[in-house]
Enzyme design. Structure first.
Site, PDB file in Angstrom:
ATOM      1  N   ARG A  16       0.846  -1.214   0.000  1.00 32.02           N
ATOM      2  CA  ARG A  16       0.000   0.000   0.000  1.00 32.02           C
ATOM      3  C   ARG A  16       0.876   1.256   0.000  1.00 32.02           C
ATOM      4  O   ARG A  16       0.540   2.263  -0.605  1.00 32.02           O
ATOM      5  CB  ARG A  16      -0.955  -0.002   1.186  1.00 32.02           C
ATOM      6  CG  ARG A  16      -0.274   0.024   2.524  1.00 32.02           C
ATOM      7  CD  ARG A  16      -1.273   0.057   3.661  1.00 32.02           C
ATOM      8  NE  ARG A  16      -0.586  -0.211   4.919  1.00 32.02           N
ATOM      9  CZ  ARG A  16      -0.768   0.489   6.031  1.00 32.02           C
ATOM     10  NH1 ARG A  16      -1.624   1.481   6.063  1.00 32.02           N
ATOM     11  NH2 ARG A  16      -0.113   0.191   7.134  1.00 32.02           N
ATOM     12  N   SER A  43      -4.589   5.529   5.404  1.00 27.13           N
ATOM     13  CA  SER A  43      -4.343   4.085   5.435  1.00 27.13           C
ATOM     14  C   SER A  43      -4.033   3.541   4.045  1.00 27.13           C
ATOM     15  O   SER A  43      -3.200   2.653   3.885  1.00 27.13           O
ATOM     16  CB  SER A  43      -5.575   3.361   5.984  1.00 27.13           C
ATOM     17  OG  SER A  43      -5.889   3.842   7.266  1.00 27.13           O
ATOM     18  N   GLU A  64     -18.659   4.338  -0.318  1.00 29.29           N
ATOM     19  CA  GLU A  64     -17.905   3.643  -1.362  1.00 29.29           C
ATOM     20  C   GLU A  64     -18.704   3.476  -2.654  1.00 29.29           C
ATOM     21  O   GLU A  64     -18.147   3.563  -3.752  1.00 29.29           O
ATOM     22  CB  GLU A  64     -17.439   2.271  -0.857  1.00 29.29           C
ATOM     23  CG  GLU A  64     -16.435   2.333   0.291  1.00 29.29           C
ATOM     24  CD  GLU A  64     -17.070   2.604   1.651  1.00 29.29           C
ATOM     25  OE1 GLU A  64     -18.323   2.592   1.742  1.00 29.29           O
ATOM     26  OE2 GLU A  64     -16.337   2.820   2.626  1.00 29.29           O
ATOM     27  N   PHE A  89     -14.143  -2.976   1.476  1.00 28.57           N
ATOM     28  CA  PHE A  89     -15.212  -1.985   1.324  1.00 28.57           C
ATOM     29  C   PHE A  89     -15.446  -1.633  -0.140  1.00 28.57           C
ATOM     30  O   PHE A  89     -16.580  -1.579  -0.608  1.00 28.57           O
ATOM     31  CB  PHE A  89     -14.902  -0.736   2.141  1.00 28.57           C
ATOM     32  CG  PHE A  89     -14.714  -1.027   3.605  1.00 28.57           C
ATOM     33  CD1 PHE A  89     -15.577  -1.898   4.263  1.00 28.57           C
ATOM     34  CD2 PHE A  89     -13.678  -0.455   4.319  1.00 28.57           C
ATOM     35  CE1 PHE A  89     -15.409  -2.184   5.609  1.00 28.57           C
ATOM     36  CE2 PHE A  89     -13.503  -0.743   5.666  1.00 28.57           C
ATOM     37  CZ  PHE A  89     -14.361  -1.611   6.317  1.00 28.57           C
ATOM     38  N   HIS A 116      -5.237  -3.276   2.261  1.00 29.38           N
ATOM     39  CA  HIS A 116      -5.632  -4.066   3.439  1.00 29.38           C
ATOM     40  C   HIS A 116      -6.335  -5.355   3.026  1.00 29.38           C
ATOM     41  O   HIS A 116      -7.325  -5.764   3.623  1.00 29.38           O
ATOM     42  CB  HIS A 116      -6.503  -3.231   4.391  1.00 29.38           C
ATOM     43  CG  HIS A 116      -5.771  -2.049   4.952  1.00 29.38           C
ATOM     44  ND1 HIS A 116      -5.350  -1.003   4.168  1.00 29.38           N
ATOM     45  CD2 HIS A 116      -5.373  -1.762   6.209  1.00 29.38           C
ATOM     46  CE1 HIS A 116      -4.722  -0.118   4.923  1.00 29.38           C
ATOM     47  NE2 HIS A 116      -4.714  -0.555   6.162  1.00 29.38           N
ATOM     48  N   ASP A 124      -7.655  -5.759  13.505  1.00 32.83           N
ATOM     49  CA  ASP A 124      -8.981  -5.199  13.202  1.00 32.83           C
ATOM     50  C   ASP A 124     -10.046  -6.277  12.960  1.00 32.83           C
ATOM     51  O   ASP A 124     -11.242  -6.019  13.077  1.00 32.83           O
ATOM     52  CB  ASP A 124      -8.920  -4.275  11.982  1.00 32.83           C
ATOM     53  CG  ASP A 124      -8.534  -2.855  12.374  1.00 32.83           C
ATOM     54  OD1 ASP A 124      -8.662  -2.530  13.573  1.00 32.83           O
ATOM     55  OD2 ASP A 124      -8.108  -2.088  11.496  1.00 32.83           O
ATOM     56  N   GLN A 128     -12.961  -6.218   8.455  1.00 30.32           N
ATOM     57  CA  GLN A 128     -12.074  -5.362   7.662  1.00 30.32           C
ATOM     58  C   GLN A 128     -11.206  -6.176   6.686  1.00 30.32           C
ATOM     59  O   GLN A 128     -10.398  -5.608   5.972  1.00 30.32           O
ATOM     60  CB  GLN A 128     -11.132  -4.562   8.575  1.00 30.32           C
ATOM     61  CG  GLN A 128     -11.776  -4.037   9.846  1.00 30.32           C
ATOM     62  CD  GLN A 128     -12.808  -2.970   9.583  1.00 30.32           C
ATOM     63  OE1 GLN A 128     -12.488  -1.940   8.989  1.00 30.32           O
ATOM     64  NE2 GLN A 128     -14.043  -3.205   9.994  1.00 30.32           N
ATOM     65  N   ARG A 174      -1.517  -4.514   3.844  1.00 25.24           N
ATOM     66  CA  ARG A 174      -1.190  -3.590   4.921  1.00 25.24           C
ATOM     67  C   ARG A 174       0.236  -3.747   5.457  1.00 25.24           C
ATOM     68  O   ARG A 174       0.926  -2.746   5.649  1.00 25.24           O
ATOM     69  CB  ARG A 174      -2.179  -3.771   6.076  1.00 25.24           C
ATOM     70  CG  ARG A 174      -1.852  -2.914   7.275  1.00 25.24           C
ATOM     71  CD  ARG A 174      -2.930  -3.044   8.354  1.00 25.24           C
ATOM     72  NE  ARG A 174      -2.635  -2.206   9.483  1.00 25.24           N
ATOM     73  CZ  ARG A 174      -1.999  -2.623  10.590  1.00 25.24           C
ATOM     74  NH1 ARG A 174      -1.602  -3.870  10.690  1.00 25.24           N
ATOM     75  NH2 ARG A 174      -1.777  -1.783  11.590  1.00 25.24           N
TER      76      ARG A 174
END
Lengths: 322, 273
Positions: A16, A43, A64, A89, A116, A124, A128, A174
């Protein structure tokens, strides 16, 4: 050639982070590149782009579905939009929008970035964690789907995604991951890359499982097994020729991925193997379940996404291969 | 386009569009006549007078854009585009048939002059916003118009887009709510009431114009006002009659998504002569 073919993997940046940095470079090169964010810029690392190009950055709020369709509209107006969020998401909440606004109208030049991905986000927890994003993305006709394994390949694929006219899904992770490539490596959408030569079994992987496959090859070498390692950054379109060659030349294939086995790279490779040169196959991935909260390392261990699991799968394959 | 037409000329155009709608849906034996007929005046005024567009050059970058959020009303859009010269009038009766450019919902694969493929309700406003943002970045004069169904705005994505439009001051976009008060299952007020509708859009930061969506003069005025409104998006809440122009279809929920029979078509065409 890869930087560390003899199994010396140095820790590098998260994919990322590599995405966020490459996006800024791309923005400098191409004024048509615009970015949409759904309140996760720090993030997904698109905050660097936002800082340098505020007029080309659109904060969509936590919305989104709206973000994806706005991206499609920007593409229709001649822009090269990158819409970025956590993969879970953007793919799950934006899926129907991707389908209607980007997949079935032809030639929508939208770039979707899901960070992620997988279970390595850690603490998390499963709400997620994106473990079905590749199944969804590859189910969109016309989409190109890419899951780079390290910072070098991610940076290259950000630029290649922008150069490719059409919808692209780019998958990022991540945690920091080992550097697999040196800067000289050339990447092409739709092409697999051989990392380690071998003749007994082929270890195919994408994302952070590529480094684990290299480590697995090292374990297997200690047992007198010659394992080939192939990185498959492009999940769609699939490099069926590389798969056919692996089937013909090694007669056994292990596909490893940080994704549900259902709908992941493995089943697509199995389809290609079935259509070209049937051979023994094994699959390392998440088996019909959601993960939980823990450190990334603990989760990868518990859910079997390790070099040891890959080596074990290779032994099973070799036993059946006979 | 953009020339102000004689009122009678526009009214005749609207009648012709209504005849197309009735004929093509009858021929297809399925489709959505009610919400097509309610939107006729809005599309006529947009395509004949308001929008800067060129049917001979459909990909002109600085054109104004129209997105039909309520994609099921595509017979009205196809008819208006055909009469403007984008696509053949004599093919309109191929609606919903194999290989037709006139698909059951707007599909750019078959009719590239469409600005967007739609049909899943709630997405059109977001798509239009992206187009409007691109035009703003390009510094061009292009404006974007998005027609929404009243039932359609029950979708949550509409209100995500409504917040976005006001927050980003997207004033080169206007939405039109075709407020014909009927959706598939019945009257909007019985399914999921939208009222107070104008207050909702106002509270979301939009410039709101409420008007009679069949009044040509009111539509002209409203679109001019929308273009003049700076710093915020405009929504036209167009009070309309579902099935407008065909007596037995007017305000009749049955004709949301039912094709007229041959006999009903003959009656309708008589009324629209």
């Amino acid at each position: 050639m890869p930087a560390n073919t003899k199994f010396e993997l140095k820790m590098g940046a998260a994919t990322r982070e590599a995405f966020g940095k490459a996006l800024v470079e791309l923005g400098r090169k191409n004024k048509d590149v615009v970015v949409c964010d759904a309140d996760l810029s720090k993030s997904t690392m698109v905050h660097w782009f936002a800082k340098e190009f505020p007029e080309r950055f659109f904060s969509c709020g936590i919305a989104e579905a709206d973000m994806v369709a706005i991206g499609a509209g920007l593409a229709s107006g001649g822009k090269i939009p990158f819409v970025a969020s956590f993969s879970v998401f953007v793919m799950n909440k934006g899926f129907e929008q991707l389908r209607v606004t980007a997949a079935y109208p032809p030639d929508v030049n939208l770039k979707v970035v899901g960070t992620h991905s997988g279970i390595s986000i850690g603490e998390d927890g499963p709400s997620q964690m994106s473990i079905e994003d590749l199944a969804l993305a590859t189910a969109l006709p016309g989409f190109t789907v890419i899951s780079p394994c390290d910072e070098v390949s991610m940076a290259a694929f950000v630029h290649l995604a922008a150069e490719h006219y059409g919808p692209v899904f780019l998958r990022a992770g991540r945690p920091k991951v080992p550097v697999v490539y040196n800067g000289d490596q050339k990447f092409t959408i739709g092409k697999a890359i051989g990392l380690v030569e071998g003749k007994d079994v082929t270890l195919l992987a994408h994302g952070l499982m590529v480094a684990e496959s290299i480590r697995a090859a090292e374990i297997l070498e200690g047992e007198g097994v010659s394992a080939r390692v192939v990185d498959m950054p492009t999940i769609k379109p699939l490099d069926t020729e590389a798969i056919r060659k692996a089937a013909v030349e090694t007669g056994a294939i292990v596909v490893s991925e940080e994704h549900l086995v259902d709908g992941g790279l493995g089943v697509k490779v199995a389809q290609a193997v079935g259509q070209t040169h049937p051979c023994v196959m094994e699959f390392v991935g998440i088996e019909n379940t959601y993960a939980e909260s823990a450190t990334p390392h603990e989760l990868l261990e518990k859910y079997g996404l390790t070099a040891a699991s890959i080596a074990e799968a290779a032994r099973r394959a070799l036993k059946r291969k006979g | 386009m953009q020339q102000v037409k004689d009122l009678g000329e526009i009214q005749n155009f609207c009648k012709k569009i209504r005849r197309h709608i009735v004929e093509m849906i009858t021929e297809a034996k399925s489709g959505h006549p009610g919400g097509s007929l309610s939107a006729v005046e809005t599309l006529a005024v947009l395509y004949l007078e308001v929008m800067r567009h060129d049917p001979k050059n459909p990909q002109w970058p600085d054109r104004d854009r129209f997105v039909l959020g309520k994609g099921h009303a595509c017979p009205v859009l196809y008819s208006v585009m055909a009469e403007c010269g984008y696509c053949p009038v004599d093919q309109l009766i191929t609606l919903r048939k194999l290989g037709s450019m006139y698909q059951g919902h707007p599909d750019r694969r078959f009719l590239p002059a469409l600005e967007a493929s739609t049909g899943s309700l709630g997405q059109g406003l977001s798509i239009g916003l992206g187009m409007a943002l691109a035009a703003r970045l390009n510094g061009g004069p292009s404006r974007t118009y998005v027609m929404l169904g009243d039932g359609e705005i029950q979708e949550g994505q509409i209100w995500e887009a409504a917040m976005f439009a006001a927050f980003h001051k997207v004033d080169n976009l206007a939405a039109i709510v075709d407020y014909n008060k009927i959706q598939l299952d019945g009257f909007v007020k019985d399914i999921m009431d939208l009222e107070p509708l104008a207050a909702k859009w106002q509270s979301f930061g939009w410039h709101v114009i409420t008007l009679d969506g069949h009044d040509i003069a009111a539509l002209r005025e409203a679109f001019a006002e929308a273009e003049g409104a700076k710093g915020k998006p405009t929504v036209l809440i167009a009070n309309t009659i579902k099935g407008k122009g065909v007596s037995f279809m007017e305000n009749n929920p049955k004709f949301h998504g039912t094709a007229p029979s041959r006999e009903e078509m003959a009656l309708a065409l008589k009324e629209l002569a």
